[in-house]
Design a protein around this motif. Structure first.
Motif, PDB file in Angstrom:
ATOM      1  N   ASN A  42     -46.722 110.070 -37.159  1.00  0.00           N
ATOM      2  CA  ASN A  42     -46.873 110.235 -38.598  1.00  0.00           C
ATOM      3  C   ASN A  42     -45.938 109.269 -39.324  1.00  0.00           C
ATOM      4  N   ILE A  43     -46.363 108.814 -40.469  1.00  0.00           N
ATOM      5  CA  ILE A  43     -45.647 107.776 -41.207  1.00  0.00           C
ATOM      6  C   ILE A  43     -44.550 108.380 -42.080  1.00  0.00           C
ATOM      7  N   VAL A  58     -55.175 112.107 -50.814  1.00  0.00           N
ATOM      8  CA  VAL A  58     -54.945 110.693 -50.532  1.00  0.00           C
ATOM      9  C   VAL A  58     -56.285 109.978 -50.634  1.00  0.00           C
ATOM     10  N   ASP A  59     -56.276 108.753 -51.170  1.00  0.00           N
ATOM     11  CA  ASP A  59     -57.552 108.043 -51.272  1.00  0.00           C
ATOM     12  C   ASP A  59     -57.896 107.388 -49.932  1.00  0.00           C
ATOM     13  N   ASP A  60     -59.142 106.952 -49.808  1.00  0.00           N
ATOM     14  CA  ASP A  60     -59.632 106.449 -48.530  1.00  0.00           C
ATOM     15  C   ASP A  60     -58.890 105.197 -48.076  1.00  0.00           C
ATOM     16  N   ARG A  61     -58.521 104.346 -49.031  1.00  0.00           N
ATOM     17  CA  ARG A  61     -57.830 103.110 -48.647  1.00  0.00           C
ATOM     18  C   ARG A  61     -56.466 103.428 -48.047  1.00  0.00           C
ATOM     19  N   ALA A  62     -55.710 104.298 -48.697  1.00  0.00           N
ATOM     20  CA  ALA A  62     -54.400 104.665 -48.172  1.00  0.00           C
ATOM     21  C   ALA A  62     -54.540 105.368 -46.824  1.00  0.00           C
ATOM     22  N   LEU A  63     -55.544 106.235 -46.705  1.00  0.00           N
ATOM     23  CA  LEU A  63     -55.772 106.936 -45.446  1.00  0.00           C
ATOM     24  C   LEU A  63     -55.963 105.946 -44.311  1.00  0.00           C
ATOM     25  N   GLY A 106     -41.532 105.484 -37.263  1.00  0.00           N
ATOM     26  CA  GLY A 106     -41.179 104.659 -38.409  1.00  0.00           C
ATOM     27  C   GLY A 106     -42.127 104.734 -39.579  1.00  0.00           C
ATOM     28  N   GLU A 107     -41.876 103.892 -40.580  1.00  0.00           N
ATOM     29  CA  GLU A 107     -42.633 103.921 -41.827  1.00  0.00           C
ATOM     30  C   GLU A 107     -43.659 102.815 -41.932  1.00  0.00           C
ATOM     31  N   ASP A 108     -43.781 101.996 -40.892  1.00  0.00           N
ATOM     32  CA  ASP A 108     -44.702 100.865 -40.951  1.00  0.00           C
ATOM     33  C   ASP A 108     -45.905 101.103 -40.039  1.00  0.00           C
ATOM     34  N   PRO A 109     -47.112 101.137 -40.595  1.00  0.00           N
ATOM     35  CA  PRO A 109     -48.302 101.438 -39.781  1.00  0.00           C
ATOM     36  C   PRO A 109     -48.530 100.440 -38.651  1.00  0.00           C
ATOM     37  N   TYR A 110     -48.241  99.166 -38.913  1.00  0.00           N
ATOM     38  CA  TYR A 110     -48.466  98.162 -37.872  1.00  0.00           C
ATOM     39  C   TYR A 110     -47.473  98.331 -36.732  1.00  0.00           C
ATOM     40  N   LEU A 111     -46.208  98.525 -37.076  1.00  0.00           N
ATOM     41  CA  LEU A 111     -45.190  98.730 -36.044  1.00  0.00           C
ATOM     42  C   LEU A 111     -45.538  99.948 -35.181  1.00  0.00           C
ATOM     43  N   SER A 112     -45.869 101.063 -35.822  1.00  0.00           N
ATOM     44  CA  SER A 112     -46.229 102.272 -35.080  1.00  0.00           C
ATOM     45  C   SER A 112     -47.424 102.018 -34.165  1.00  0.00           C
ATOM     46  N   SER A 113     -48.387 101.256 -34.663  1.00  0.00           N
ATOM     47  CA  SER A 113     -49.592 100.972 -33.883  1.00  0.00           C
ATOM     48  C   SER A 113     -49.290 100.165 -32.633  1.00  0.00           C
ATOM     49  N   ARG A 114     -48.337  99.238 -32.734  1.00  0.00           N
ATOM     50  CA  ARG A 114     -47.995  98.408 -31.581  1.00  0.00           C
ATOM     51  C   ARG A 114     -47.108  99.154 -30.585  1.00  0.00           C
ATOM     52  N   MET A 115     -46.261 100.035 -31.091  1.00  0.00           N
ATOM     53  CA  MET A 115     -45.316 100.721 -30.205  1.00  0.00           C
ATOM     54  C   MET A 115     -45.945 101.903 -29.472  1.00  0.00           C
ATOM     55  N   TYR A 121     -52.090 105.765 -42.978  1.00  0.00           N
ATOM     56  CA  TYR A 121     -51.887 106.987 -42.208  1.00  0.00           C
ATOM     57  C   TYR A 121     -52.652 107.058 -40.893  1.00  0.00           C
ATOM     58  N   LEU A 122     -53.736 106.302 -40.744  1.00  0.00           N
ATOM     59  CA  LEU A 122     -54.549 106.407 -39.534  1.00  0.00           C
ATOM     60  C   LEU A 122     -54.374 105.289 -38.502  1.00  0.00           C
ATOM     61  N   PRO A 123     -53.863 104.097 -38.867  1.00  0.00           N
ATOM     62  CA  PRO A 123     -53.850 103.006 -37.886  1.00  0.00           C
ATOM     63  C   PRO A 123     -53.170 103.332 -36.565  1.00  0.00           C
TER      64      PRO A 123
END
Length: 376
Positions: free
Chosen positions: A151-152, A211-216, A166-175, A220-222
């Motif tokens: 979770n972000i 939350v709107d679809d873009r933010a989701l 962490g707070e970064d979706p890309y970082l979380s996705s890679r780790m 939050y989902l990556p």
């Protein structure tokens, strides 16, 4: 306390012994397809499913103790055992209570928090972490590791930020990807949590997140998507909160539409402990395994409180009355069987190790790379 963990069940051992023989014909004929590890897993799943009664299919969908669910003793299909993570393998607790069992052989390695792991910015450290904690879970005969969390970070007041990446979706996705891959090489399912939008502790059991679809999809989902599509996670845990008016542990849009349809997730959706609230929604909206519902056998009028879980007797009653789809039930049972074949009935997994010098060195190395000095 009931005997529970290391040897699981005699029936399960019999099944595993049959598999260990390589599926060769025995004195009374050939070994069943579902016990033959040389067969494709989907063929084994269908064979096992065809042999199960309605009651047995329902029984594998809900807890039988604080951290386990039933198998199918008649068929030699073993139980599923979960353990809290993702920073260390939780000490054993009593069968029906949260109190620790007081074992003296369950001391684990305390790994750095996942926020420290994320701060390394190093996927190699994530792989080392997953390998090490996966070996500890395997040694303790656990089938599902309840982690990692992705979770972000959105508020510093979230008391569980430390166990996320962490707070970064890309970082979380890679780790998250190498962590999952290495855990599951041990024959232990990683259970990615908490899906989704569980980003605060205040009112976490009932808040309906807007939350709107873009933010989701951009924030939050990556990490969850990467965990499923790249990491191949075998389990996902639903969140406590609501989204679009439905609790996330039985949320049609999140579980049926996004996770299972769009992302082609073939694993199990596990409820957070106490995250299930409605039998009809749990039956129809994507929940596969229910844990931790706060039932009370006395007040519910049953000798076994676990029979009164939403996916237990109430669900069975709906099925018998024709008020619930048997096709949906079979989909849930298939997913649980697939999980069991990947974990508890996988005779080719390594033995693992617990609190070893290698694991202590790994924890120290990860902590060293994750330490960040701040200047005021």
């Amino acid at each position: 306390m009931k005997n529970k963990i290391l040897l699981k069940s005699l029936a399960g051992l019999c099944a595993l012994a049959a598999v260990a023989c390589g599926g060769r014909p025995g004195p009374q004929g050939s070994v069943a397809v579902y016990l033959d590890e040389s067969q494709p897993i989907e063929k084994r799943v269908e064979d096992a499913l065809s042999r199960m009664t309605l009651e047995e299919k329902v029984a594998i969908l809900h807890a039988q103790s604080k951290f386990s669910s039933a198998g199918v003793p008649r068929l030699g299909i073993p139980e599923v055992w979960c353990t809290d993570g993702p920073h260390g393998i939780r000490p054993e607790v009593l069968w029906d209570e949260w109190d620790q069992a007081g074992w003296t052989n369950d001391s684990c390695t305390a790994f750095p928090a996942l926020t420290c792991l994320a701060a390394t910015w190093n996927p190699e450290m994530s792989a080392l972490y997953g390998k090490s904690i996966g070996e500890e879970a395997r040694y303790r005969e656990k089938d599902i590791l309840l982690g990692p969390g992705v979770n972000i970070y959105r508020t510093p007041l979230n008391g569980r930020n430390f166990e996320y990446m962490g707070e970064d979706p890309y970082l979380s996705s890679r780790m998250v990807v190498p962590y999952i891959e290495e855990v599951q090489k041990n024959g232990v399912a990683a259970c990615v949590k908490h899906f989704a939008l569980n980003n605060q502790e205040a009112h976490r059991h009932g808040i309906d997140v807007e939350v709107d679809d873009r933010a989701l999809n951009e924030i939050y989902l990556p990490a969850f998507k990467a965990a499923v599509q790249e990491g191949g996670a075998w389990a996902v845990m639903g969140a406590y909160n609501k989204y679009k008016g439905e609790h996330c542990c039985h949320n049609r849009y999140l579980l049926n539409d996004i996770l299972k349809r769009d992302w082609a997730f073939d694993g199990v959706v596990v409820s957070d402990w106490g995250g299930t609230h409605d039998t009809k929604q749990a039956a129809e909206n994507g929940l596969d395994m229910e844990f931790g519902s706060w039932t009370d056998g006395l007040s519910w009028g049953a000798s076994n409180a676990y029979d009164n879980y939403y996916l237990a007797a109430p669900y069975l009653d709906m099925l018998r009355k024709g008020e619930a789809s048997t096709a949906t039930l079979d989909d849930k049972a298939r997913r649980v069987l697939r999980l069991i074949f990947r974990t508890a009935m996988n005779t080719r997994k390594p033995f693992g190790s617990l609190n070893s010098p290698e694991h202590l060195a790994a924890a120290r190395r990860i902590a060293g790379e994750g330490m960040v000095l701040l200047k005021n």
